[in-house]
Structure formats: C-alpha cells, structure tokens
Write an enzyme that holds these catalytic residues in place. Structure first.
Site: not given
Length: 281
Positions: A235-236
DNA sequence: TGCCAGGAATTGC
DNA sequence: GCAATTCATGGC
C-alpha cells in the site's frame, strides 16, 4: 564501558547515518560520524563509526553492560552480513538498485512503542509534515535526557485528550488512533515486547485488530521495529512511485505487478523496500 | 489552486 | 466480500 570492534563484511555507516538523519527524533552527528541512542535503562549510548565501508569498525561508548552492547549490534545490523543479501538480487530487476546501495543496513528503531507511534503519525501524510508532527509529539510529551530525545511513555499519551493533539495539528482520527493504541499498551492489553517471539503473520493479525493500525503500519512495525527481513508494504505510495520509476512506467504499478516479483525478492523483501525508498529520497 | 501524501475506517452495493 | 468514499492537514 567502551568497546571497539570491526566487522568482517561490507557496511556503509555513512549511508546508515544518512537514513537516520531523516528521522528528526534521532540524534545524528555527521561530522563525528556518530549517533546517540537512548537506552531503555535510561543511559545514552554513543556509537561512533571509525573504519571504511570495506573495512568497517566502530566504538560503542557508555553501554552499561555487555547485553546493551549486543543490543546495539543487533539494532545496527552488525550481527549479520549484508553481502549475501545483495548477492541474492543478482540477476533480478533490482540488481542495479542493490549495487547502488551496497552496504546499506536495515537499522531497527530504538523503541518499539516509538516505532508504532511514528508509523501511525506518518500515515497518509507527506514526509515533511509527518516529521513536523512527530517532533511536536516527542517534544511535547517525551523527555530530553543528556541532549537526546526519547519517546513519551504510553501512559502519558494514554492520558491525553483528543483536543490536546488536535491543537498540535493532529487530525481527530490520528489523535484517536495514537491515544487508543497507547491506552491498550498502558492497560496491558497490547504487549509489543512479546512480538519478538512471534511469526510475522501472527504479529500482523494481532496488530491490525487495533483501530488505526492497518497492514501498512503492521508491516512497518515488523520491518523497522523488529528488523524482520521479508516485508514489503504494497500500500506504500513511496514504493509504488519508486517501482514506477525503476520499471519505466507512466503509471504506478498494480498490486499484482508487484506481487509477481515477490518470489524473486524473497526472503529479503524488506531490503528491496528499504533500497527502493532510498532511491526516491 | 488543486492534487497529493511512505493509510485506515466507514459506507455502499 | 469488495470497491468507492470519507477523513484531515500541510506541502508543492
């Protein structure tokens, strides 16, 4: 007590300091090539880099006992070589990345609680503002001992009202997250120390039951709090942008496109993530 | 000025 | 169950 030692493998301490310098809470001195570390026992240990990347050596000053020295070695990745990890990426799409960042260690944070707070505070904020909030958090509720900041106690944060953090420009949600997790810790419901004996998946499963802790935060805690070698927060945004650049895409890669590389990168996903972050800093 | 940021919870189908 | 939306605030 002071102790001097050298490492039998490549280790780039200046790059290590480089990354630590990005954390406003950490007391790094580039000129003397040193970092001052607030220990749980209350003393401050100084680590000085003395050698070169190819022939690294260090001095640890002011450790109270041998156990503290060993903890420093574990924290700074002195206890295991980096060369084999770099070699693992030869022939992969990240070979060049690992060449460029050769000898960069994965350094653990000095406080498990601090790492969790830092991770929550950093959620969905640009690094600049996130670091402003983090430093405000530490300076308001933590202690400065011998010139070194240390994170506040969970009890101190657990006792705060949301409005106090809002006054410091925390969003209502972020204030609720930080206080809620601190309450769980101070009441003994959440024990961060016990995680060191548990598998990654178990730790993640338990952490994400707390409001404000999602997969990204749990993975960051495992990577930088416990020093686990095989995590990659999908998700980064930073990692997505780094891969976009390395892969020459005109958009961010999809989750599946990233996942397809996991077999190649495992069991060192954390190092891939670390070096990708470095590549865009 | 509007979109974005080293996400997570909540809502809607 | 999964995707879309909301939350909030400063940075650029």
């Amino acid at each position: 007590m002071d102790v001097q030692f050298s490492l039998p493998f490549t280790y780039d301490f200046d790059r290590a300091l480089d990354r630590l310098s990005g954390d406003p809470v950490i007391a790094v001195n580039r000129e003397s090539r040193s970092v001052r570390i607030p220990m749980k026992e209350g003393n401050v240990v100084t680590l000085l880099g003395k050698g070169t990347t190819c022939s690294p050596s260090f001095i640890v000053e002011n450790a109270v006992d041998e156990r503290q020295q060993e903890e420093i070695k574990s924290t700074f990745h002195f206890d295991r070589p980096l060369d084999g990890i770099s070699a693992h990426f030869k022939g992969t799409d990240l070979e060049q990345l690992f060449r460029e960042h050769e000898g960069t260690p994965l350094i653990k944070s000095f406080s498990l609680y601090g790492e969790l707070m830092k991770s929550i505070i950093h959620q969905q904020l640009n690094l600049s503002f996130a670091n402003t909030l983090l430093m405000r958090f530490v300076e308001s509720y933590g202690d400065k001992i011998d010139g070194v900041w240390r994170y506040p106690s969970p009890e101190r944060i657990a006792s705060l009202d949301v409005t106090e953090l809002r006054d410091k420009q925390f969003s209502t949600r972020k204030a609720e997250y930080v206080i809620g997790v601190s309450q769980a810790i101070s009441e003994g419901r959440l024990d961060l120390e016990k995680f060191s004996g548990m598998e990654d998946a178990e730790v993640t499963a338990e952490l994400i039951t707390y409001r404000g802790v999602g997969p990204w935060t749990a993975q960051g805690f495992l990577m930088f709090g416990l020093g686990r070698p095989n995590l990659f927060p999908l998700a980064d945004i930073g990692l997505q942008n780094a891969l976009k650049r390395i892969w020459g895409l005109d958009r961010k890669p999809t989750k599946d496109e990233i996942l397809a590389h996991f077999p190649d990168w495992s069991p060192y996903l954390s190092y891939a993530a670390l070096y990708l972050w470095r590549s865009i800093e």
